[in-house]
Enzyme design. Structure first.
Site, PDB file in Angstrom:
ATOM      1  N   HIS A   1      11.927 -28.693 -39.570  1.00 32.06           N
ATOM      2  CA  HIS A   1      12.334 -29.066 -40.928  1.00 32.06           C
ATOM      3  C   HIS A   1      12.564 -27.838 -41.805  1.00 32.06           C
ATOM      4  CE1 HIS A   1       8.416 -28.028 -42.744  1.00 32.06           C
ATOM      5  NE2 HIS A   1       7.916 -28.413 -41.577  1.00 32.06           N
TER       6      HIS A   1
ATOM      7  N   HIS B   1      22.942 -17.605 -32.241  1.00 34.60           N
ATOM      8  CA  HIS B   1      22.615 -18.261 -30.966  1.00 34.60           C
ATOM      9  C   HIS B   1      21.104 -18.444 -30.880  1.00 34.60           C
ATOM     10  CE1 HIS B   1      23.463 -18.381 -26.330  1.00 34.60           C
ATOM     11  NE2 HIS B   1      22.533 -19.255 -26.685  1.00 34.60           N
TER      12      HIS B   1
END
Length: 205
Positions: A135, A144
């Site tokens: 979150h 990446h």
């Protein structure tokens, strides 16, 4: 009607993206700058180079850039955007993405990945197999996040960074732009731009 998808980058990474795309109902065509010396990737023929793709398609089509190198992926994505291609986002059917998460164009989310509530993922990112983006995380453009990475809540990762396989990042940590986090590292302190770190705890190398 079958959906057509152009994939730029005929590599191992491209194979996985093609597999995801086919599971989502696309028919794929590969383009790679190694053409014509490279003509196939597994059973998929390579149609031409990225320049050929641009020249052949005068009307916009859907495209994904399947290149692991962050700088090259950025270059190709921006080139295709300038030529009005539809840069799409692909999500593997087994990925779990909160309805409150935001994922920008050109990002690919691989099998088993989790992106939780109010996370924000930028343009052209890779959220690789079984990565966890908790979150309130923010992932910059062209970054990446490698397989089995775990980013705890509120982590910020800058643009064009690379978080190596199996790494863990403590909550509320900030990782700058163009950073490299070595495989299996544990990040417990903020990392400025343009720094490579390894280890547990991760330290500059």
């Amino acid at each position: 009607m079958t959906k057509q998808l152009a994939i730029v980058g005929a590599s191992g990474h491209g194979k996985v993206i093609a597999d995801i795309a086919e599971q989502l109902g696309f028919t794929v065509k590969f383009y790679d700058d190694a053409y014509p010396s490279k003509t196939h990737i597994e059973h998929w023929p390579i149609q031409g180079t990225c320049a050929d793709l641009i020249a052949l398609h005068t009307t916009p089509i859907d495209v994904v850039v399947a290149i692991g190198n962050n700088d090259i992926r950025q270059q190709k994505i921006q080139l295709l955007q300038q030529n009005n291609f539809n840069l799409i986002t692909l999500t593997h059917p087994t990925a779990v993405i909160s309805k409150y998460a935001v994922i920008a164009q050109g990002t690919v989310v691989f099998a088993g990945a989790i992106i939780n509530a109010f996370a924000k993922v930028g343009v052209g990112c890779i959220i690789n197999t079984s990565a966890v983006v908790e979150h309130d995380c923010t992932i910059g453009d062209f970054t990446h996040i490698c397989p089995n990475v775990a980013l705890a809540g509120g982590v910020i990762v800058g643009s064009k960074s690379w978080v190596g396989i199996g790494s863990q990042v403590r909550q509320l940590i900030t990782i700058g732009d163009n950073c490299l986090i070595g495989a299996g590292s544990t990040v417990v302190k903020n990392i400025p731009n343009n720094v490579t770190v390894f280890g547990s705890p991760a330290v500059p190398r």
